[in-house]
Design an enzyme around this catalytic site. Structure first.
Site, PDB file in Angstrom:
ATOM      1  CB  SER A   1      67.034  29.568   5.342  1.00 33.06           C
ATOM      2  OG  SER A   1      68.092  30.692   5.878  1.00 33.06           O
TER       3      SER A   1
ATOM      4  CE  LYS B   1      64.479  21.213   5.509  1.00 30.14           C
ATOM      5  NZ  LYS B   1      65.666  20.989   4.917  1.00 30.14           N
TER       6      LYS B   1
ATOM      7  CB  VAL C   1      62.186  15.395   1.509  1.00 35.93           C
ATOM      8  CG1 VAL C   1      62.157  13.930   2.375  1.00 35.93           C
ATOM      9  CG2 VAL C   1      61.108  16.326   1.986  1.00 35.93           C
TER      10      VAL C   1
ATOM     11  CB  ALA D   1      70.036  16.252  -0.199  1.00 39.48           C
TER      12      ALA D   1
ATOM     13  CG  LEU E   1      68.371  10.290  -1.502  1.00 40.98           C
ATOM     14  CD1 LEU E   1      68.132   9.472  -0.085  1.00 40.98           C
ATOM     15  CD2 LEU E   1      69.270   9.470  -2.302  1.00 40.98           C
TER      16      LEU E   1
ATOM     17  N   GLY F   1      80.347  18.540  11.095  1.00 42.06           N
ATOM     18  CA  GLY F   1      79.377  19.607  10.310  1.00 42.06           C
ATOM     19  C   GLY F   1      78.218  19.142   9.703  1.00 42.06           C
TER      20      GLY F   1
ATOM     21  CD  GLU G   1      70.416  23.611  10.203  1.00 35.56           C
ATOM     22  OE1 GLU G   1      70.663  24.761  10.134  1.00 35.56           O
ATOM     23  OE2 GLU G   1      69.931  22.836   9.215  1.00 35.56           O
TER      24      GLU G   1
ATOM     25  CG  ASP H   1      65.611  19.618   9.084  1.00 33.26           C
ATOM     26  OD1 ASP H   1      64.990  20.810   8.360  1.00 33.26           O
ATOM     27  OD2 ASP H   1      66.233  18.815   8.831  1.00 33.26           O
TER      28      ASP H   1
ATOM     29  CE  LYS I   1      65.206  17.074   5.697  1.00 35.22           C
ATOM     30  NZ  LYS I   1      66.518  16.545   6.194  1.00 35.22           N
TER      31      LYS I   1
HETATM   32  N1  LIG Z   1      72.946  22.241   3.214  1.00 37.39           N
HETATM   33  C1  LIG Z   1      72.227  21.156   2.963  1.00 37.39           C
HETATM   34  O1  LIG Z   1      72.724  19.903   2.897  1.00 37.39           O
HETATM   35  C2  LIG Z   1      70.877  21.256   2.583  1.00 37.39           C
HETATM   36  C3  LIG Z   1      70.087  20.182   1.961  1.00 37.39           C
HETATM   37  C4  LIG Z   1      68.821  20.027   1.616  1.00 37.39           C
HETATM   38  C5  LIG Z   1      68.062  21.570   1.809  1.00 37.39           C
HETATM   39  N2  LIG Z   1      68.869  22.799   2.362  1.00 37.39           N
HETATM   40  C6  LIG Z   1      68.152  23.944   2.249  1.00 37.39           C
HETATM   41  O2  LIG Z   1      68.804  24.821   1.509  1.00 37.39           O
HETATM   42  C7  LIG Z   1      68.672  26.260   1.904  1.00 37.39           C
HETATM   43  C8  LIG Z   1      70.240  26.879   1.925  1.00 37.39           C
HETATM   44  O3  LIG Z   1      70.979  26.223   2.516  1.00 37.39           O
HETATM   45  P1  LIG Z   1      72.529  26.693   2.833  1.00 37.39           P
HETATM   46  O4  LIG Z   1      73.355  25.403   3.562  1.00 37.39           O
HETATM   47  O5  LIG Z   1      73.030  26.986   1.377  1.00 37.39           O
HETATM   48  O6  LIG Z   1      72.401  27.784   3.620  1.00 37.39           O
HETATM   49  P2  LIG Z   1      73.392  29.211   3.897  1.00 37.39           P
HETATM   50  O7  LIG Z   1      74.775  28.901   3.516  1.00 37.39           O
HETATM   51  O8  LIG Z   1      72.858  29.689   5.178  1.00 37.39           O
HETATM   52  O9  LIG Z   1      72.742  30.017   2.801  1.00 37.39           O
HETATM   53  C9  LIG Z   1      71.537  30.853   2.821  1.00 37.39           C
HETATM   54  C10 LIG Z   1      71.378  31.873   1.779  1.00 37.39           C
HETATM   55  O10 LIG Z   1      70.227  32.405   2.001  1.00 37.39           O
HETATM   56  C11 LIG Z   1      70.529  33.868   1.812  1.00 37.39           C
HETATM   57  N3  LIG Z   1      69.115  34.592   2.306  1.00 37.39           N
HETATM   58  C12 LIG Z   1      68.558  34.288   3.795  1.00 37.39           C
HETATM   59  N4  LIG Z   1      67.456  35.223   3.893  1.00 37.39           N
HETATM   60  C13 LIG Z   1      67.286  35.363   2.689  1.00 37.39           C
HETATM   61  C14 LIG Z   1      66.341  36.185   2.218  1.00 37.39           C
HETATM   62  N5  LIG Z   1      65.117  36.677   2.892  1.00 37.39           N
HETATM   63  N6  LIG Z   1      66.257  36.781   0.871  1.00 37.39           N
HETATM   64  C15 LIG Z   1      67.035  36.252  -0.166  1.00 37.39           C
HETATM   65  N7  LIG Z   1      68.345  35.487   0.313  1.00 37.39           N
HETATM   66  C16 LIG Z   1      68.269  34.978   1.755  1.00 37.39           C
HETATM   67  C17 LIG Z   1      71.443  33.968   2.736  1.00 37.39           C
HETATM   68  O11 LIG Z   1      71.937  35.408   2.360  1.00 37.39           O
HETATM   69  P3  LIG Z   1      73.474  35.949   3.012  1.00 37.39           P
HETATM   70  O12 LIG Z   1      74.255  35.527   2.217  1.00 37.39           O
HETATM   71  O13 LIG Z   1      73.381  37.425   2.978  1.00 37.39           O
HETATM   72  O14 LIG Z   1      73.295  35.357   4.521  1.00 37.39           O
HETATM   73  C18 LIG Z   1      72.351  33.028   2.051  1.00 37.39           C
HETATM   74  O15 LIG Z   1      72.990  33.344   0.976  1.00 37.39           O
HETATM   75  C19 LIG Z   1      68.157  26.112   3.266  1.00 37.39           C
HETATM   76  O16 LIG Z   1      66.727  26.316   3.128  1.00 37.39           O
HETATM   77  C20 LIG Z   1      68.551  24.604   3.499  1.00 37.39           C
HETATM   78  O17 LIG Z   1      67.448  24.167   4.704  1.00 37.39           O
HETATM   79  C21 LIG Z   1      70.371  22.607   2.596  1.00 37.39           C
END
Ligand SMILES: NC(=O)c1ccc[n+]([C@@H]2O[C@H](COP(=O)([O-])OP(=O)(O)OC[C@H]3O[C@@H](n4cnc5c(N)ncnc54)[C@H](OP(=O)(O)O)[C@@H]3O)[C@@H](O)[C@H]2O)c1
Length: 373
Positions: A115, A138, A166, A168, A170, A221, A224, A235, A239
């Site tokens: 992120s 994003k 956008v 996820a 779809l 859950g 955020e 958010d 998108k």
């Molecule tokens: N969850 C969903 O349903 C969903 C859907 C669509 C898109 N997304 C997007 O997918 C991305 C990941 O989501 P998530 O739910 O997996 O988030 P998450 O569990 O918070 O994981 C984020 C990961 O990014 C790492 N990180 C943060 N800053 C970084 C940097 N500068 N360089 C390298 N790594 C870095 C974190 O490191 P640490 O492990 O050290 O904290 C963690 O491993 C986000 O951008 C989110 O908006 C998520």
């Protein structure tokens, strides 16, 4: 692709959180099948978390090393504390090393499951070198338009894939891109693009008070960790901007008019103060939801783009049979009205968030970047 067309892909993955770890697991489970089926040899060159890169020191990480690093990470040991760590500042060496190990930048794919846009320079350098980039993140797409364009277009080859950002995965962005590329004209894009706000508005429409609806969305859950990020509409605005840019609009985030659902003044509170104050907000939006109910309508948080430049994210009163009002709470709905899909618009609906579908979209995009899909 035929089996004898052996193709090596070097992966550089940013982020091993919920989505990133799921991506690593899918790739580990499928790598052998891809080798057999497509002649595709996908190997990790580096992984990064928020503390450091983990590399195989000038060579690929073995599958065992990837598994061990992820397990240690899950147990709280960040990459900076693991052997093979390289600081984020060394990203040029890591990128150059991946190109060298792959033998050609065209065989390097950067997967951004992190992120924030701290790593945008790496993504831009990768695209400028002709590597491909796959994003679940994003943020790099919603910065300045020039950055979006530099990621989307590189005269040196490679490609950008963003279907996880956008809906996820779809297939709305691919449908939109195909529509524009084939000469269709966009009349309007409507979207219900937030799982958390979809559920939340459903609850409000059924007469549930703001505080209870918010608590339930948090407990499931859907939000955020700081639910104000959802309530603010930020958010959804990001998108909508991605949809608009894929449709060809020269828009910036500041061009999106956003209605915030966060109670007035709540942005000044710390997260703990906000959570403690949630019961005080029981009546917030109650009149809005009850007026809609009296008129036989429901409230939905929707995003809208029109070719005249209108980009809006707002709480709307809609009849229950409206295309954007239908479907279960957290599902996403996209309604694409174009010259070809006018009287009967193209509707894409389904789960628009979740780790499994998001990670699956990242992996499908990796296969597209590798040229096998
Ligand atoms: N969850 C969903 O349903 C969903 C859907 C669509 C898109 N997304 C997007 O997918 C991305 C990941 O989501 P998530 O739910 O997996 O988030 P998450 O569990 O918070 O994981 C984020 C990961 O990014 C790492 N990180 C943060 N800053 C970084 C940097 N500068 N360089 C390298 N790594 C870095 C974190 O490191 P640490 O492990 O050290 O904290 C963690 O491993 C986000 O951008 C989110 O908006 C998520």
């Amino acid at each position: 692709m035929r089996r004898d067309m052996n193709r090596d892909i070097a992966l550089l993955q940013l982020g091993v959180g919920r989505v990133g770890a799921a991506v690593v697991h899918i790739i580990a489970a499928q790598a052998e099948r891809w080798r057999e089926r497509y002649g595709l040899n996908v190997r990790y060159y580096a992984l990064a978390d928020s503390t450091a890169f983990l590399t195989g020191k000038q060579t690929f990480l073995t599958p065992e090393a990837v598994r061990a690093a992820l397990l240690a990470h899950e147990n709280g040991q960040r990459f900076a504390e693991q052997s093979g760590a390289a600081s984020h500042d060394e990203w040029t060496h890591v990128l150059d090393g991946s190109v060298e190990a792959a033998g050609d930048a065209a065989r390097v794919v950067v997967l951004d499951c992190a992120s924030g846009d701290a790593m945008a320079p790496l993504l831009l350098a990768a695209r400028a070198a002709g590597a491909s980039v796959v994003l679940a993140n994003k943020d790099p797409l919603t910065g300045p338009l020039a950055q979006y364009r530099a990621l989307a277009e590189s005269e040196y080859g490679g490609s950008l894939h963003i279907s996880a950002t956008v809906g996820a995965g779809l297939p709305i962005l691919s449908a939109l891109a195909a529509s524009v590329a084939s000469g269709d004209t966009i009349i309007e894009i409507g979207a219900r693009a937030s799982g958390s706000l979809g559920f939340f508005c459903d609850e409000l429409s059924r007469g549930v008070a703001f505080d209870q609806a918010l608590r339930e969305a948090m407990a499931r859950g859907y939000t955020e960790p700081d639910p104000r990020l959802d309530l603010s509409g930020f958010d959804v605005a990001r998108k909508l901007l991605i949809l608009a840019r894929v449709a060809g609009a020269s828009a910036e985030l500041a061009d999106v008019q956003v209605e915030s659902l966060a109670p007035q003044g709540s942005e000044a509170l710390s997260l703990a103060e906000f959570v403690a104050a949630i019961p005080d907000y029981a009546d917030h939006l109650a009149a809005r939801a009850s007026n809609a109910r009296s008129a036989g309508q429901v409230v939905r948080y929707v995003a809208r783009m029109r070719p005249d430049g209108e980009l809006r994210a707002l709480l709307a009163d809609l009849p229950p049979e409206h295309l954007l009002a239908r479907g279960a709470g957290p599902d996403n709905v996209f309604v694409l009205r174009t010259a070809r899909y006018d009287a009967n618009p193209l509707v894409i609906a389904g789960p628009g968030a979740g780790i499994g579908v998001t990670a699956g979209a990242v992996v499908s995009d990796l296969l597209r970047a590798a040229g096998v899909l």
